[in-house]
Design a protein around this motif. Sequence first.
Motif, PDB file in Angstrom:
ATOM      1  N   ILE A  38     -68.396 -33.323 -24.144  1.00 53.04           N
ATOM      2  CA  ILE A  38     -68.084 -32.372 -23.084  1.00 53.04           C
ATOM      3  C   ILE A  38     -67.279 -31.234 -23.703  1.00 53.04           C
ATOM      4  CG2 ILE A  38     -67.064 -32.043 -20.805  1.00 53.04           C
ATOM      5  CD1 ILE A  38     -69.292 -34.176 -20.935  1.00 53.04           C
ATOM      6  N   VAL A  66     -67.104 -40.508 -22.832  1.00 52.46           N
ATOM      7  CA  VAL A  66     -67.262 -39.083 -23.105  1.00 52.46           C
ATOM      8  C   VAL A  66     -66.265 -38.664 -24.182  1.00 52.46           C
ATOM      9  CG1 VAL A  66     -68.104 -38.542 -20.786  1.00 52.46           C
ATOM     10  CG2 VAL A  66     -65.650 -38.391 -21.271  1.00 52.46           C
ATOM     11  N   PRO A  68     -64.290 -35.372 -24.586  1.00 52.18           N
ATOM     12  CA  PRO A  68     -63.967 -34.061 -24.019  1.00 52.18           C
ATOM     13  C   PRO A  68     -63.189 -33.214 -25.030  1.00 52.18           C
ATOM     14  CG  PRO A  68     -63.028 -35.918 -22.736  1.00 52.18           C
ATOM     15  CD  PRO A  68     -63.368 -36.414 -24.110  1.00 52.18           C
ATOM     16  N   ILE A 110     -68.298 -25.531 -18.739  1.00 53.68           N
ATOM     17  CA  ILE A 110     -68.479 -26.821 -19.399  1.00 53.68           C
ATOM     18  C   ILE A 110     -69.922 -26.934 -19.864  1.00 53.68           C
ATOM     19  CG2 ILE A 110     -68.838 -29.283 -18.868  1.00 53.68           C
ATOM     20  CD1 ILE A 110     -66.104 -29.362 -17.598  1.00 53.68           C
ATOM     21  N   VAL A 112     -72.479 -29.738 -21.386  1.00 50.24           N
ATOM     22  CA  VAL A 112     -72.618 -31.196 -21.457  1.00 50.24           C
ATOM     23  C   VAL A 112     -73.621 -31.563 -22.536  1.00 50.24           C
ATOM     24  CG1 VAL A 112     -73.272 -33.290 -20.188  1.00 50.24           C
ATOM     25  CG2 VAL A 112     -72.050 -31.440 -19.010  1.00 50.24           C
ATOM     26  N   ILE A 130     -73.266 -35.187 -16.410  1.00 51.73           N
ATOM     27  CA  ILE A 130     -72.847 -36.159 -17.418  1.00 51.73           C
ATOM     28  C   ILE A 130     -73.679 -37.431 -17.295  1.00 51.73           C
ATOM     29  CG2 ILE A 130     -70.951 -37.625 -18.202  1.00 51.73           C
ATOM     30  CD1 ILE A 130     -69.029 -35.373 -17.323  1.00 51.73           C
TER      31      ILE A 130
END
Length: 237
Positions: A38, A66, A68, A110, A112, A130
Motif C-alpha cells: 500500500i 499489508v 503500508p 493510495i 494498491v 485491497i
Amino acid sequence: MTIRLASFRHALHVALLLASFAPWAPSAAATAERPVVIELFTSQGCSSCPPANAYLNEMVRERRDVLPLAFHVTYWDRLGWKDPFSLAAATDRQARYGSRFGDGSYTPEIVVDGITSHVGSNRAEVGPAIDRARGKSVTAASMKLARNGDRLTVDVGGGEGRGRLLLVGFDRRHETAIRRGENGGRTLEELNVVRSVRSLGDWSGAALRLSEPMPEGEDAAVLLEAPDGRIVGAARL
C-alpha cells in the motif's frame, strides 16, 4: 439510478487495467504469501491528507497482510510548509503512476499493489481494492531480508518473469508539530514514513543474493516491480 460519468470512466479504466495483466506462472517457491503493498502519496502541507495518514497508521498497527508505506511528495513544499520528509523519489514515483493510470498526481493518493489508484481517505473504495488485490496477488519469487550490522542481505528466489528490485528505507514513527500552511497548528502522527528509495537492479528469474548497505531509515523493505508496474514480490525486515 444516476451514475456519474467520471466514476463510470474510472471504474471502466480499472476493469480494463486488471483485464490487461498477463498471467504469471510462479514457481513453487513463489507461492508463499506476501503482503499487499500500500503506497500512500501524501504531504504535511495538504489539509486533505491527515485522514488518509490516519487510515495508513491503522493498517500499520492492525494488519500483517499489508505493507503500508507513506511517500511524502515535494510539490506541496512551496505552499507554506516544507515537509521534512518530502522526497524527489516519491514525487517521481507518483508521477509514473499518474502517467500510467491517467489521473495525474494528487494527494492523498493510495496505490494498491501497483495495480489501482484511489483517493487515500476513501476507505469504502480502498478496503475492497485491497481485498481484490489479495485475491489476484502474484508472487513471482520469494524474497527475504536480513540485517547484519549496517548491511542487509537480500535473498530473491528463482521464478518466472522479470522485474526491478527496489530497496525502500523508512522510519517507523514521526510526530510533527506543523507551524504553517494548511495544517498549521496541528500535530501529525505518521507511521512508516519513507526516507529513501533506490534500485538494486533487475531480476530475470534466477535466484540471487545481494549484500547492500542499510538504506536511510530505521527499517527496510524490498519490492519486486514487474515491467508494467505491478508489485509481484515484497518483503520487509
